[in-house]
Motif scaffolding. Structure first.
Motif, PDB file in Angstrom:
ATOM      1  N   GLN B 173      -2.674   0.998   8.194  1.00  0.00           N
ATOM      2  CA  GLN B 173      -3.601   2.104   7.911  1.00  0.00           C
ATOM      3  C   GLN B 173      -3.782   2.272   6.406  1.00  0.00           C
ATOM      4  O   GLN B 173      -4.895   2.443   5.909  1.00  0.00           O
ATOM      5  CB  GLN B 173      -3.060   3.404   8.524  1.00  0.00           C
ATOM      6  CG  GLN B 173      -3.101   3.414  10.041  1.00  0.00           C
ATOM      7  CD  GLN B 173      -2.273   4.551  10.639  1.00  0.00           C
ATOM      8  OE1 GLN B 173      -1.469   5.172   9.945  1.00  0.00           O
ATOM      9  NE2 GLN B 173      -2.475   4.813  11.924  1.00  0.00           N
ATOM     10  N   ARG B 174      -2.671   2.184   5.666  1.00  0.00           N
ATOM     11  CA  ARG B 174      -2.764   2.363   4.220  1.00  0.00           C
ATOM     12  C   ARG B 174      -3.593   1.271   3.569  1.00  0.00           C
ATOM     13  O   ARG B 174      -4.431   1.534   2.710  1.00  0.00           O
ATOM     14  CB  ARG B 174      -1.358   2.340   3.610  1.00  0.00           C
ATOM     15  CG  ARG B 174      -0.659   3.668   3.762  1.00  0.00           C
ATOM     16  CD  ARG B 174       0.665   3.610   3.069  1.00  0.00           C
ATOM     17  NE  ARG B 174       1.696   4.025   4.001  1.00  0.00           N
ATOM     18  CZ  ARG B 174       2.981   4.135   3.680  1.00  0.00           C
ATOM     19  NH1 ARG B 174       3.381   3.823   2.471  1.00  0.00           N
ATOM     20  NH2 ARG B 174       3.847   4.528   4.574  1.00  0.00           N
ATOM     21  N   LEU B 175      -3.366   0.031   4.011  1.00  0.00           N
ATOM     22  CA  LEU B 175      -4.092  -1.069   3.379  1.00  0.00           C
ATOM     23  C   LEU B 175      -5.577  -1.028   3.731  1.00  0.00           C
ATOM     24  O   LEU B 175      -6.436  -1.284   2.882  1.00  0.00           O
ATOM     25  CB  LEU B 175      -3.464  -2.405   3.793  1.00  0.00           C
ATOM     26  CG  LEU B 175      -3.642  -3.511   2.773  1.00  0.00           C
ATOM     27  CD1 LEU B 175      -3.016  -3.110   1.435  1.00  0.00           C
ATOM     28  CD2 LEU B 175      -3.013  -4.782   3.263  1.00  0.00           C
ATOM     29  N   ALA B 176      -5.887  -0.690   4.989  1.00  0.00           N
ATOM     30  CA  ALA B 176      -7.293  -0.577   5.384  1.00  0.00           C
ATOM     31  C   ALA B 176      -7.967   0.520   4.555  1.00  0.00           C
ATOM     32  O   ALA B 176      -9.076   0.343   4.043  1.00  0.00           O
ATOM     33  CB  ALA B 176      -7.389  -0.272   6.878  1.00  0.00           C
ATOM     34  N   ALA B 177      -7.274   1.651   4.387  1.00  0.00           N
ATOM     35  CA  ALA B 177      -7.834   2.758   3.604  1.00  0.00           C
ATOM     36  C   ALA B 177      -8.012   2.339   2.148  1.00  0.00           C
ATOM     37  O   ALA B 177      -9.030   2.651   1.517  1.00  0.00           O
ATOM     38  CB  ALA B 177      -6.917   3.980   3.703  1.00  0.00           C
ATOM     39  N   PHE B 178      -7.053   1.618   1.635  1.00  0.00           N
ATOM     40  CA  PHE B 178      -7.123   1.161   0.246  1.00  0.00           C
ATOM     41  C   PHE B 178      -8.363   0.287   0.021  1.00  0.00           C
ATOM     42  O   PHE B 178      -9.120   0.486  -0.935  1.00  0.00           O
ATOM     43  CB  PHE B 178      -5.841   0.380  -0.082  1.00  0.00           C
ATOM     44  CG  PHE B 178      -5.819  -0.219  -1.450  1.00  0.00           C
ATOM     45  CD1 PHE B 178      -5.668   0.584  -2.568  1.00  0.00           C
ATOM     46  CD2 PHE B 178      -5.934  -1.592  -1.638  1.00  0.00           C
ATOM     47  CE1 PHE B 178      -5.639   0.041  -3.843  1.00  0.00           C
ATOM     48  CE2 PHE B 178      -5.911  -2.145  -2.897  1.00  0.00           C
ATOM     49  CZ  PHE B 178      -5.760  -1.322  -4.009  1.00  0.00           C
ATOM     50  N   LEU B 179      -8.594  -0.656   0.938  1.00  0.00           N
ATOM     51  CA  LEU B 179      -9.751  -1.547   0.798  1.00  0.00           C
ATOM     52  C   LEU B 179     -11.059  -0.762   0.916  1.00  0.00           C
ATOM     53  O   LEU B 179     -11.996  -0.981   0.146  1.00  0.00           O
ATOM     54  CB  LEU B 179      -9.698  -2.659   1.847  1.00  0.00           C
ATOM     55  CG  LEU B 179      -8.572  -3.685   1.677  1.00  0.00           C
ATOM     56  CD1 LEU B 179      -8.537  -4.639   2.875  1.00  0.00           C
ATOM     57  CD2 LEU B 179      -8.751  -4.482   0.382  1.00  0.00           C
ATOM     58  N   LEU B 180     -11.118   0.157   1.862  1.00  0.00           N
ATOM     59  CA  LEU B 180     -12.348   0.931   2.052  1.00  0.00           C
ATOM     60  C   LEU B 180     -12.617   1.846   0.860  1.00  0.00           C
ATOM     61  O   LEU B 180     -13.771   2.031   0.464  1.00  0.00           O
ATOM     62  CB  LEU B 180     -12.268   1.741   3.346  1.00  0.00           C
ATOM     63  CG  LEU B 180     -12.377   0.916   4.629  1.00  0.00           C
ATOM     64  CD1 LEU B 180     -12.104   1.787   5.847  1.00  0.00           C
ATOM     65  CD2 LEU B 180     -13.759   0.266   4.746  1.00  0.00           C
ATOM     66  N   LEU B 181     -11.562   2.394   0.285  1.00  0.00           N
ATOM     67  CA  LEU B 181     -11.746   3.246  -0.890  1.00  0.00           C
ATOM     68  C   LEU B 181     -12.259   2.447  -2.078  1.00  0.00           C
ATOM     69  O   LEU B 181     -13.165   2.877  -2.792  1.00  0.00           O
ATOM     70  CB  LEU B 181     -10.427   3.923  -1.265  1.00  0.00           C
ATOM     71  CG  LEU B 181     -10.086   5.168  -0.461  1.00  0.00           C
ATOM     72  CD1 LEU B 181      -8.705   5.667  -0.847  1.00  0.00           C
ATOM     73  CD2 LEU B 181     -11.140   6.246  -0.711  1.00  0.00           C
TER      74      LEU B 181
END
Lengths: 444, 254
Positions: B173-181
């Motif tokens: 979840q953190r990595l997906a959020a990081f990429l989307l941000l």
């Protein structure tokens, strides 16, 4: 095919005419300039920082005097050479320590190879200690590490092959240059291959020399037939030009014809026996790891040859050894005394090299496509590197226009496809994408 | 807009690109402050007054400190090109990555209340900055209400950004959020939202997301094999934004 189109031999000759028969690395070593340890360590540090850092292939080089050729007999070794081997091995162990700790622990080693001649020069016990040192400074992949060496056939004092097999060597090349002139090649080849099999080596690669001075086409074909009868997993067709041959100068028309004729005859025989052309000079069985890797787009070619583990980085140890670290190529000193002095001072030995610029990246990827797959995915290159292929490579395509006319190269939607002849001469094709020169010499 | 069109190897990538230099009345295209001025329809002399406060500095080579924790704060800087990492050292001397600042983004806003920088900043690649003297900017902002609003907006964005990765979320979840941000932040500056370079090392990403570097690699490899992203060295392409967004929803919410 229309009747006017040139014969396969003529098409192959046209490709070989471009020279570059030993082209192996882009940018090639002759472009290397002074290269500092700071540049070397920065490149390793940068690759450690990649989202998915590439796995590693290691190789150990030896001084030229101890490197076996594939095209002729090697000088006999004496007790003095054995003593030197010991000192050299000790320095290699120290170099492993100096370089290995720069890599992050999760950068698995998936391949280790020894220069041809190294196992002739060193004893299994000496090499065993070297391999053990790897475990202290690298993370050696637990399964499927490719451990490669070359067997030399001419040394009656050689230790039993089983000692080498027990060290875990599982990629073994056999050089036939010592018996290429034999009257009864079939018996000789069968004996050597059987010996290697009995020792426990599972994946054998036999290097068949052609183009040797005085070697007739019939003698080459008989030698190859003997090899096929022994059923090795891989066969390399090793072109052996005359010793005086200058790589920068094209061969004479008569020699080119002979070269092309033997290469085609060799490929025909290999393919009829069920081998597939992996690329460059290598043929393998359909279930070979290299062929499987090719099918899954995981074949990779570095300065040492083909690997089945995707885009690995290459780390070289010893005199003149080349490293390919993604962002740069680096090379140790070619001179033994300089290399020894650096290691004795506790310093890494890298002396020459080149930081790759964006243009180098484009051309290095193009070289991979040619040598590994025999096709250039132009759309993919455009996407990866933000170029317009036909404009970017306009000069290169112009040089290769005769090969398009002859049908050796053709456009296929978003790719340039090499035909069978062009693939057999793929190093010559690759050398034409080097803007620095049309034909280049690399240590092969 | 900077469409990703073929012009030559290496460019134009969002990270290597810098805004154009502008002139007396036109700010750099990615300038963090231009928005306040352009949208409020200021008179030319106001723009010029703001513009003389802007000083272009750099380039800073990779690894060069931009400021250190405790340095006197007298200027706000906006990134023109490259990526800046901000971090603090904990009591044990371990680095904690606070964030990454992309072209068009402001660094040093969190120093406003204390007159000293509360963190350190370092260039991750070749970085150039726009530097605005803070005392002079404060004077000017008193005359230009829009500018003041923009400053407050930037300030609250900066705070919001650091909260996004907190909480009890999984590594995926953190990595997906990081990429989307990252994607959203590039898009906000007119760069490609679907393809960009990860200019920060995986160790920095891992540190920022409180993960192990090996975990970052493992998840990125999985994202790639599942067709969510395509990755070549540092070059990332988001292929399935919807699935990434679904994965990141507990963190990003809306």
């Amino acid at each position: 095919m229309n009747p006017a189109s040139p014969s396969p031999i003529d098409r192959l000759v046209r490709c070989l005419e471009f020279g570059g028969g030993r082209y192996a690395l882009y940018p090639p070593p002759r472009t290397f300039a002074d290269f500092t340890d700071a540049q070397f360590t920065a490149a390793i540090c940068a690759s450690n920082g990649d989202p998915i850092p590439p796995q590693l292939a290691l190789h150990f080089d030896v001084p030229a005097a101890y490197r076996s050729g594939f095209c002729g007999a090697d000088a006999p070794l004496g007790p003095r050479d054995r003593a030197r081997a010991h000192a050299y091995r000790d320095r290699l162990v120290r170099e492993v320590g100096l370089v290995g700790d720069l890599f992050d622990r999760d950068r698995d080693v998936v391949g280790v190879s020894l220069a041809p001649g190294m196992t002739r020069w060193m004893s299994p016990a000496q090499v065993a200690e070297l391999l053990e040192s790897l475990g202290r400074h690298f993370h050696v992949h637990r399964h499927g590490v490719d451990l490669a060496m070359t067997l030399d056939l001419d040394d009656p004092t050689a230790p039993p092959l089983r000692a080498w097999a027990e060290l875990g060597f599982n990629r073994v090349s056999i050089s036939l240059s010592a018996i290429a002139g034999s009257e009864r090649p079939a018996a000789e080849v069968a004996r050597h291959v059987e010996r290697a099999r009995n020792a426990g080596f599972a994946n054998l690669r036999v290097e068949v020399p052609y183009g040797l001075p005085g070697q007739s086409a019939e003698a080459f074909e008989a030698l190859l037939a003997a090899v096929l009868a022994a059923e090795p997993e891989r066969v390399g067709l090793r072109h052996c030009p005359a010793p005086e041959h200058d790589e920068q100068v094209a061969e004479s028309p008569a020699r080119l014809q002979a070269h092309a004729r033997m290469l085609i005859a060799g490929a025909d025989a290999l393919e009829a026996a069920g081998y597939l052309h992996v690329g460059v000079d290598l043929f393998a069985r359909p279930n070979d790891p290299l062929v499987v890797a090719q099918r899954h787009q995981r074949l990779h070619r570095d300065a040492l040859g083909f690997g089945a583990h995707g885009a690995t980085h290459l780390v070289g140890f010893g005199v003149g050894a080349i490293s390919q670290l993604g962002g740069c190529h680096a090379q140790n000193p070619l001179d033994l005394a300089t290399w020894e002095a650096r290691i004795d001072q506790g310093k890494r030995a890298v002396q020459r090299g080149i930081d790759l610029c964006p243009d180098d990246d484009v051309r290095a990827e193009l070289l991979q496509r040619i040598l590994c797959y025999g096709r250039i995915e132009t759309r993919q290159l455009e996407h990866h590197h933000h170029i317009r292929f036909r404009e970017y490579f306009a000069d290169d395509l112009l040089r290769l226009a005769p090969l398009f006319e002859a049908g050796s190269l053709r456009w296929d939607a978003d790719a340039i496809v090499l035909d069978r002849c062009a693939r057999l001469a793929s190093r010559s094709i690759a050398s034409q994408f080097d803007p620095r020169s049309a034909a280049s010499d690399c240590p092969g | 807009m900077r469409p990703l069109e073929p012009i030559g190897p290496g460019g134009p990538s969002p990270n290597a690109a810098s805004s154009d230099d502008g002139d007396d009345y036109t700010f750099c295209t990615t300038c963090a402050f231009s928005h306040a001025c352009l949208s409020e329809g200021y008179a030319k002399q106001d723009l010029a007054a703001l513009h003389v406060l802007v000083e272009h500095i750099g380039p800073f080579p990779p690894g060069r400190p931009i400021f250190k924790k405790g340095d006197a704060f007298n200027a706000i800087a906006a990134v023109r090109a490259g990526t800046v990492k901000t971090f603090i050292l904990d009591d044990a001397g371990n680095e904690q990555v606070l964030g990454f600042h992309l072209p068009g983004e402001v660094i040093g806003l969190d120093a406003i209340h204390s007159s000293r920088y509360p963190c350190s900043a370092v260039a991750l690649d070749t970085v150039t900055l726009c530097r605005l003297s803070f005392p002079k900017l404060s004077l000017l902002a008193a005359r230009m209400p829009g500018l003041q609003q923009q400053l407050f907006r930037l300030l609250s964005q900066d705070i919001g950004k650091s909260n996004l990765l907190a909480g009890d979320s999984s590594s995926e979840q953190r990595l997906a959020a990081f990429l989307l941000l990252l994607s959203a932040r590039y898009a906000a500056r007119g760069f490609s939202p679907s393809r960009f370079l990860l200019t920060m090392s995986r160790t920095d990403i891992a540190n920022h997301l409180r993960l192990a570097p090996e975990t970052v690699s493992r998840i990125i490899r999985r994202f790639s094999s599942e067709g969510l992203i395509d990755i070549r060295q540092r070059d990332v392409q988001l292929l399935d934004r919807e699935r990434l967004a679904a994965m990141a929803r507990p963190i990003l919410r809306d």
